[in-house]
Scaffold this motif. Sequence first.
Motif, PDB file in Angstrom:
ATOM      1  N   ILE A 183       0.742  -1.398   0.081  1.00 43.32           N
ATOM      2  CA  ILE A 183      -0.078  -0.004   0.028  1.00 43.32           C
ATOM      3  C   ILE A 183       0.852   1.446   0.105  1.00 43.32           C
ATOM      4  O   ILE A 183       0.610   2.275  -0.861  1.00 43.32           O
ATOM      5  CB  ILE A 183      -1.028  -0.106   1.418  1.00 43.32           C
ATOM      6  N   ALA A 184       1.799   1.259   0.948  1.00 42.63           N
ATOM      7  CA  ALA A 184       2.920   2.436   0.799  1.00 42.63           C
ATOM      8  C   ALA A 184       3.455   2.578  -0.308  1.00 42.63           C
ATOM      9  O   ALA A 184       3.791   3.749  -0.858  1.00 42.63           O
ATOM     10  CB  ALA A 184       3.815   2.341   2.178  1.00 42.63           C
ATOM     11  N   ALA A 185       4.106   1.431  -1.036  1.00 44.73           N
ATOM     12  CA  ALA A 185       4.843   1.559  -2.075  1.00 44.73           C
ATOM     13  C   ALA A 185       3.988   1.994  -3.322  1.00 44.73           C
ATOM     14  O   ALA A 185       4.548   2.869  -4.478  1.00 44.73           O
ATOM     15  CB  ALA A 185       5.383   0.296  -2.646  1.00 44.73           C
ATOM     16  N   LEU A 186       2.577   1.644  -3.737  1.00 41.73           N
ATOM     17  CA  LEU A 186       1.835   1.937  -4.665  1.00 41.73           C
ATOM     18  C   LEU A 186       1.418   3.529  -4.173  1.00 41.73           C
ATOM     19  O   LEU A 186       1.167   4.163  -5.347  1.00 41.73           O
ATOM     20  CB  LEU A 186       0.526   1.089  -4.519  1.00 41.73           C
ATOM     21  N   ALA A 187       1.013   3.856  -3.238  1.00 47.94           N
ATOM     22  CA  ALA A 187       0.929   5.429  -2.740  1.00 47.94           C
ATOM     23  C   ALA A 187       1.935   6.115  -3.210  1.00 47.94           C
ATOM     24  O   ALA A 187       1.760   7.183  -3.570  1.00 47.94           O
ATOM     25  CB  ALA A 187       0.316   5.520  -1.387  1.00 47.94           C
ATOM     26  N   GLY A 188       3.125   5.744  -2.843  1.00 48.91           N
ATOM     27  CA  GLY A 188       4.317   6.413  -3.303  1.00 48.91           C
ATOM     28  C   GLY A 188       4.566   6.646  -4.673  1.00 48.91           C
ATOM     29  O   GLY A 188       4.790   7.806  -5.051  1.00 48.91           O
ATOM     30  N   PHE A 189       4.258   5.682  -5.166  1.00 48.18           N
ATOM     31  CA  PHE A 189       4.397   5.704  -6.954  1.00 48.18           C
ATOM     32  C   PHE A 189       3.212   6.510  -7.373  1.00 48.18           C
ATOM     33  O   PHE A 189       3.383   7.276  -8.458  1.00 48.18           O
ATOM     34  CB  PHE A 189       4.186   4.064  -7.239  1.00 48.18           C
ATOM     35  N   GLY A 190       1.975   6.577  -6.699  1.00 50.05           N
ATOM     36  CA  GLY A 190       0.970   7.464  -7.142  1.00 50.05           C
ATOM     37  C   GLY A 190       1.366   9.057  -6.761  1.00 50.05           C
ATOM     38  O   GLY A 190       0.943   9.831  -7.744  1.00 50.05           O
ATOM     39  N   GLY A 191       1.918   9.165  -5.670  1.00 49.36           N
ATOM     40  CA  GLY A 191       2.502  10.626  -5.531  1.00 49.36           C
ATOM     41  C   GLY A 191       3.472  10.966  -6.686  1.00 49.36           C
ATOM     42  O   GLY A 191       3.557  12.119  -7.031  1.00 49.36           O
ATOM     43  N   VAL A 192       4.354  10.020  -6.924  1.00 46.20           N
ATOM     44  CA  VAL A 192       5.352  10.400  -8.225  1.00 46.20           C
ATOM     45  C   VAL A 192       4.537  10.714  -9.354  1.00 46.20           C
ATOM     46  O   VAL A 192       4.964  11.821 -10.219  1.00 46.20           O
ATOM     47  CB  VAL A 192       6.175   9.127  -8.440  1.00 46.20           C
ATOM     48  N   LEU A 193       3.267  10.058  -9.790  1.00 45.64           N
ATOM     49  CA  LEU A 193       2.759  10.307 -10.833  1.00 45.64           C
ATOM     50  C   LEU A 193       2.085  11.502 -10.906  1.00 45.64           C
ATOM     51  O   LEU A 193       2.045  12.336 -11.824  1.00 45.64           O
ATOM     52  CB  LEU A 193       1.807   9.127 -11.247  1.00 45.64           C
ATOM     53  N   VAL A 194       1.640  11.942  -9.795  1.00 42.83           N
ATOM     54  CA  VAL A 194       0.996  13.270  -9.421  1.00 42.83           C
ATOM     55  C   VAL A 194       1.990  14.295  -9.794  1.00 42.83           C
ATOM     56  O   VAL A 194       1.749  15.349 -10.504  1.00 42.83           O
ATOM     57  CB  VAL A 194       0.398  13.326  -8.076  1.00 42.83           C
ATOM     58  N   VAL A 195       3.244  14.254  -9.597  1.00 44.73           N
ATOM     59  CA  VAL A 195       4.156  15.164  -9.584  1.00 44.73           C
ATOM     60  C   VAL A 195       4.601  15.457 -11.149  1.00 44.73           C
ATOM     61  O   VAL A 195       4.851  16.280 -11.684  1.00 44.73           O
ATOM     62  CB  VAL A 195       5.649  15.024  -8.819  1.00 44.73           C
ATOM     63  N   VAL A 196       4.752  14.409 -11.677  1.00 43.16           N
ATOM     64  CA  VAL A 196       5.175  14.169 -12.981  1.00 43.16           C
ATOM     65  C   VAL A 196       4.506  14.382 -14.206  1.00 43.16           C
ATOM     66  O   VAL A 196       4.867  14.660 -15.348  1.00 43.16           O
ATOM     67  CB  VAL A 196       6.389  13.094 -13.229  1.00 43.16           C
TER      68      VAL A 196
END
Length: 289
Positions: free
Chosen positions: A124-137
Amino acid sequence: MGNVPRAMLWMLASGLLFTCLNALLRALAQQLDPFVAQFLRYGAGLLVMLPFILRAGLAAYRPKGLGGQLWRGAVHTAGLMLWFVAVPHVPLAEMTALGFTTPLFIMFGAILFLRERMVLARWIAALAGFGGVLVVVSPGLTGAGNPYALVMLASSPLFAASFLITKALTRRDSPAVIVAWQAITITLFTLPLAVWAWTWPTPLQWGLFLLAGALGSAGHFCLTRGYSLADISATQPVKFLELIWASLMGFAVWGDLPGPATLLGGLIIFAATTWIARREARARKESAA
């Protein structure tokens, strides 16, 4: 402090060092042939470590099984060749997004090959972190079909395989030995291509490569130390914090102001990593009670 939080702190330190290193290597790879830049980066890393090796004695850096070190060096070299070829041609936003696929490959590999437990909270933490990356880029992704983006994407599973081998090697060798042999093997493996494309660096570039060698060796030591303390899957959500460090560096060095997407994505990443760190620490306390 339990092993998992300490491992996360080592990973946090490695992320800071690798952020500085990647910014430096991107500039150098635009000035020199990528294979020359790759060779000099790891050659400089070996040079930086040489005083420590000589001080402790060669026997202290003898690995317990040379085969694993050679495999790790070969796999990491293959990933680096693709990364260095692509990095001068891929925009920073796309490079960031593609690079953050590596932790997901690592987590899959840790379950399949290292037999680590599949902990739902870590995913959950890894996918949430990856989601945050996609929001930024996402504002900077053009979708123009840059073929070099595919080349960089192909490096991610190779880096993941290299880090999984590193985790396995920590069961028998110290972080210092693993980092030293990484520098030795990659320097040797990249030498033929570097000779073929050789151009002499300027004095300033020589100095920057020595700095890159110091940053890289220190970063890999911190990363390997983190892997030696805890499951590799437990440390991966911290990887996404590198995006925040990169944004801060962009502001400090180039004056790039973070936009709303960067602030929102950074908040998601920070929340995900803080949550998993607190959860792992609490779980360890409960198991020790």
